[in-house]
Motif scaffolding. Structure first.
Motif, PDB file in Angstrom:
ATOM      1  N   ALA A 186       1.022  -1.345   0.089  1.00  0.00           N
ATOM      2  CA  ALA A 186      -0.120  -0.044   0.252  1.00  0.00           C
ATOM      3  C   ALA A 186       0.691   0.724  -0.081  1.00  0.00           C
ATOM      4  O   ALA A 186       0.357   2.377  -0.371  1.00  0.00           O
ATOM      5  CB  ALA A 186      -0.457   0.499   1.204  1.00  0.00           C
ATOM      6  N   ILE A 187       2.267   1.384   0.462  1.00  0.00           N
ATOM      7  CA  ILE A 187       2.837   2.658   0.888  1.00  0.00           C
ATOM      8  C   ILE A 187       4.265   2.235   0.764  1.00  0.00           C
ATOM      9  O   ILE A 187       4.840   0.897   0.576  1.00  0.00           O
ATOM     10  CB  ILE A 187       2.654   2.531   1.911  1.00  0.00           C
ATOM     11  CG1 ILE A 187       3.416   4.515   2.429  1.00  0.00           C
ATOM     12  CG2 ILE A 187       2.970   2.028   3.032  1.00  0.00           C
ATOM     13  CD1 ILE A 187       2.809   5.023   3.361  1.00  0.00           C
ATOM     14  N   VAL A 188       5.347   2.818   0.202  1.00  0.00           N
ATOM     15  CA  VAL A 188       6.757   2.791  -0.251  1.00  0.00           C
ATOM     16  C   VAL A 188       7.469   3.477   0.467  1.00  0.00           C
ATOM     17  O   VAL A 188       7.393   4.959   0.126  1.00  0.00           O
ATOM     18  CB  VAL A 188       6.842   3.055  -1.943  1.00  0.00           C
ATOM     19  CG1 VAL A 188       8.561   2.817  -1.895  1.00  0.00           C
ATOM     20  CG2 VAL A 188       6.330   1.745  -2.764  1.00  0.00           C
ATOM     21  N   GLN A 247       0.689   6.127 -10.563  1.00  0.00           N
ATOM     22  CA  GLN A 247      -0.377   5.024 -10.734  1.00  0.00           C
ATOM     23  C   GLN A 247      -1.248   4.763  -9.595  1.00  0.00           C
ATOM     24  O   GLN A 247      -1.890   3.874  -8.889  1.00  0.00           O
ATOM     25  CB  GLN A 247       0.840   3.463 -10.566  1.00  0.00           C
ATOM     26  CG  GLN A 247       1.141   3.416 -11.897  1.00  0.00           C
ATOM     27  CD  GLN A 247       2.411   2.426 -11.967  1.00  0.00           C
ATOM     28  OE1 GLN A 247       2.791   1.660 -10.768  1.00  0.00           O
ATOM     29  NE2 GLN A 247       2.848   1.952 -13.379  1.00  0.00           N
ATOM     30  N   GLY A 248      -0.595   5.859  -8.483  1.00  0.00           N
ATOM     31  CA  GLY A 248      -2.007   5.581  -6.936  1.00  0.00           C
ATOM     32  C   GLY A 248      -1.014   4.774  -6.156  1.00  0.00           C
ATOM     33  O   GLY A 248      -1.547   5.011  -5.193  1.00  0.00           O
ATOM     34  N   ARG A 249       0.456   5.050  -6.366  1.00  0.00           N
ATOM     35  CA  ARG A 249       0.592   4.895  -5.349  1.00  0.00           C
ATOM     36  C   ARG A 249       0.662   5.234  -4.241  1.00  0.00           C
ATOM     37  O   ARG A 249       1.558   6.738  -4.431  1.00  0.00           O
ATOM     38  CB  ARG A 249       2.510   2.886  -6.105  1.00  0.00           C
ATOM     39  CG  ARG A 249       2.990   2.845  -5.128  1.00  0.00           C
ATOM     40  CD  ARG A 249       2.363   1.534  -4.700  1.00  0.00           C
ATOM     41  NE  ARG A 249       2.692   0.774  -5.733  1.00  0.00           N
ATOM     42  CZ  ARG A 249       2.337  -0.026  -6.188  1.00  0.00           C
ATOM     43  NH1 ARG A 249       1.944  -0.958  -4.846  1.00  0.00           N
ATOM     44  NH2 ARG A 249       2.698  -0.918  -7.117  1.00  0.00           N
ATOM     45  N   THR A 250       1.551   5.263  -2.955  1.00  0.00           N
ATOM     46  CA  THR A 250       1.735   6.726  -1.862  1.00  0.00           C
ATOM     47  C   THR A 250       3.377   5.701  -1.762  1.00  0.00           C
ATOM     48  O   THR A 250       3.354   5.334  -1.518  1.00  0.00           O
ATOM     49  CB  THR A 250       0.484   5.670  -0.200  1.00  0.00           C
ATOM     50  OG1 THR A 250      -0.892   6.206  -0.760  1.00  0.00           O
ATOM     51  CG2 THR A 250       0.911   6.970   0.734  1.00  0.00           C
ATOM     52  N   ILE A 251       3.783   7.227  -1.143  1.00  0.00           N
ATOM     53  CA  ILE A 251       5.691   7.436  -1.552  1.00  0.00           C
ATOM     54  C   ILE A 251       5.983   8.240  -0.117  1.00  0.00           C
ATOM     55  O   ILE A 251       5.512   9.679  -0.348  1.00  0.00           O
ATOM     56  CB  ILE A 251       6.257   7.367  -2.804  1.00  0.00           C
ATOM     57  CG1 ILE A 251       5.604   6.723  -3.643  1.00  0.00           C
ATOM     58  CG2 ILE A 251       7.529   7.074  -2.563  1.00  0.00           C
ATOM     59  CD1 ILE A 251       6.378   7.178  -5.182  1.00  0.00           C
TER      60      ILE A 251
END
Lengths: 238, 415
Positions: free
Chosen positions: A161-163, A190-194
């Protein structure tokens, strides 16, 4: 996704209490790209460790995907780290004598994913960083940029979910750094939480929000307005 | 973490450091090979000794002059300790021969003397005995004949030679009918024994000279008592009964009323087997203990290398924990690596130890003794495999635990 309230962390160094975080609060929503900055000793690494469940706060609350860190056992934290979090380090932390495939596979060894589903996941993660042709190559034989791309593939293989990225361009030349940040840009799109910890302003400018720490407190928490999205990585890093 | 992943991860880690893995295994390989070899040698020696006792005859009961400590099955009678005891005499032998469950009985006197034939001489053990001795003790005649009861009654100075002493004195000549001198008494050689090898307690039966007991007692030793009476029970089922009857007869003849004052000792073949079994088991245990020292040294080597490995792989441990490995996962991985090393070392050690056992069999059966057999106890193989794995567990647990409890943040920062 992330909710932090009055978070503080105190360490004992040579029997002297050192306050790394002095009570900070913020939220991070799904899909955000947050850069955490600050001078050395400001508490940014401590914050990253707590956010990524590698450490626990001394006081305050931290809720991740609705789960409070205080209520979770070490085993549950390990499970969430495996399932929901991806990690990218400055020093890559690859097994240099193992292949790209074997390195990317590591998080899957600790997941519940059936063995037969591993290979497609690994191939897809490696393809997403453009290293499909290096699948069988020993990680130690890759360039710095390629190593960090393998590390990104490893972080993505469990579809977290998160990087969390800790100084991901710190060991790279400007060109490789630019390529790596391009990947982060793509992941964000792409919608990834970072959550990106960095001391480099130009790296932070890929993010959409800046949290600047100073002496364990939040000095600045604001959207990044002056951004260089029109520049490609190479130009930016030069 | 699934077991197959633990195994896969451990094997990959060991393969990444092939040379070190092999060198680490070396201690275990040597230790296990030593255990296998020494257990094999010990078992072969035990078999040899026990076969020698069993080869002396069957259903045998020995009556030895002098009493023993009644509490112990294995304490020696006084006569065995070099004290001359004169309590067993011809009347005892005659009385025992009348017992219905005693098939045969023979008496013996024993001494050492110089034997001479022309210019050849040697020092030998001579046994004065009677005619039944040959069949009771499984002594078979290669040439000529054994002496008879009539030789005993007539005090005929006749001798039967062991195969080796016959060769020493006569070489290729036929000794039958020749005259030898034994303790300055002339004897006519009437027979030569088949080769029989070492007897129990290391007596060389091929260098033995057998003469009629009457001649040995009167003309050579000047005594009228026996050193031992050997009784053959009619069958295996009557041994205990026969033993009880011998005790009863001798107590009656010797007018003994207090069982604690017996002036004789009864030993069966079973007693001798148990005694020798005990001795050889202790010998085996001693040999294995020595081999175990090398196993412990090997185990410490494993622990040492695993500790080095944990330090070297600190960042790997940190990474694995960061991406979801629990303390237990890390513990399992490092423990499995240690067990893999020792188990593989154990298997190689078993193969090498078995090879060396076969080699030892080939050499020893040619050089040392006939009757040496190859023994490779399956229990030794299973024990070796089990012990080697156990060593991995025992000596791997400390490094594995050290890895498991490592702090992931410190590990990731480790330079």
């Amino acid at each position: 996704m992330i909710s932090v309230k009055n978070l503080a962390k105190e360490y004992l160094v040579d029997e002297t209490a050192t306050k790394a975080l002095r009570g900070i609060s913020f939220d991070i929503d799904e899909g955000e790209f947050v850069a955490v900055m600050g001078p050395s000793g400001s508490g940014k690494s401590t914050l990253l460790h707590i956010l990524s469940f590698l450490d626990r706060p001394t006081v305050g609350s931290y809720t991740f995907l609705g789960k409070s860190i205080q209520d979770l056992s070490d085993q549950e934290l390990a499970h969430i780290r495996n399932q929901e979090m991806g990690f990218i380090f400055q020093a890559f932390n690859l097994l240099s004598r193992s292949s790209v495939y074997q390195n990317v596979e590591i998080p899957l060894l600790y997941s519940d994913l059936p063995v037969r589903e591993r290979r497609p996941r690994i191939l897809s993660a490696v393809a997403s960083v453009g290293l499909s042709e290096k699948l069988g190559t020993e990680a130690g034989r890759l360039s710095g940029g390629q190593k960090q791309r393998v590390a990104i593939a490893r972080a993505l293989v469990n579809e977290p979910a998160i990087v969390f990225a800790d100084e991901p361009t710190g060991n790279l030349d400007s060109e490789s750094g630019g390529e790596v940040m391009e990947i982060f840009e793509k992941l964000h799109n792409q919608g990834r939480t970072i959550v990106l910890v960095t001391h480099e302003t130009y790296t932070s400018e890929f993010a959409r929000r800046l949290i600047r720490l100073k002496d364990g407190l939040i000095e600045v928490d604001e959207p990044i307005v002056k951004r260089h999205r029109h520049l490609n990585g190479e130009k930016l890093f030069k | 973490m699934k077991f197959q992943d633990v195994a896969k991860t451990s094997v990959e880690a060991l393969k990444r450091n092939k040379t070190r893995s092999i060198l680490t295994m070396l201690g275990i390989i040597i230790g296990i090979a030593s255990v296998i070899l020494l257990m094999s040698l010990g078992q072969s020696a035990q078999n040899l000794i026990l076969n020698q006792v069993q080869g002396t005859g069957s259903n045998l009961i020995f009556v030895i002059p002098g009493g023993t400590d009644k509490g112990s099955r294995f304490s020696s009678p006084a006569s065995v300790q070099g004290i001359v005891i004169k309590t067993l005499i011809q009347d005892d032998l005659d009385a025992l021969k009348r017992e219905p469950t005693i098939a045969k009985a023979s008496a013996e006197v024993r001494g050492q003397a110089k034997i001479v034939y022309q210019n050849n001489d040697s020092t030998v053990t001579f046994d004065g005995t009677n005619a039944d001795f040959f069949s009771i003790r499984n002594f078979t005649i290669a040439r000529g004949a054994a002496f008879t009861d009539s030789d005993l009654n007539s005090f005929n100075r006749v001798a039967v030679l062991g195969s080796e002493i016959s060769k020493t004195l006569f070489g290729e000549l036929d000794p039958i009918g020749k005259t030898i001198r034994l303790k300055d008494v002339s004897f006519r050689v009437v027979g030569v024994l088949d080769a029989k090898g070492l007897g129990p307690f290391g007596i060389d039966q091929d260098n033995l000279v057998l003469v009629p007991i009457t001649v040995a007692q009167r003309q050579m030793l000047g005594i009228n008592y026996f050193n031992v009476i050997t009784v053959e029970a009619s069958d295996a089922y009557t041994i205990d009964f026969t033993k009880a009857r011998i005790i009863s007869v001798l107590r009656q003849d010797h007018r003994i009323t207090d069982p604690h004052k017996d002036d004789f000792t009864i030993r069966t073949q079973e007693d001798a087997l148990a005694l020798l079994g005990n001795i050889t088991s202790i010998m085996k245990l001693f040999l294995i203990s020595i081999a175990c020292i090398s196993l412990i040294v090997g185990g410490i080597g494993i622990m040492n290398i695993m500790l080095v490995s944990v330090v070297e792989r600190t960042r790997e441990i940190g990474l694995r924990k960061a991406v979801g490995a629990t303390n237990n996962d890390i513990l399992q991985q490092f423990l499995f690596e240690a067990v893999m090393l020792t188990f593989a070392g154990g298997v190689i050690g078993i193969v090498i130890g078995s090879g060396l056992s076969v080699l030892a069999y080939v050499v020893l059966s040619k050089l040392v003794s006939t009757g040496w057999t190859l023994s490779l106890p399956i229990s030794a193989v299973i024990l070796a495999a089990g012990v080697s794995s156990l060593i991995g567990l025992v000596f791997g647990i400390y490094p594995a635990r050290k890895a498991a409890i490592a702090n992931p943040i410190d590990s990731l920062r480790y330079e």
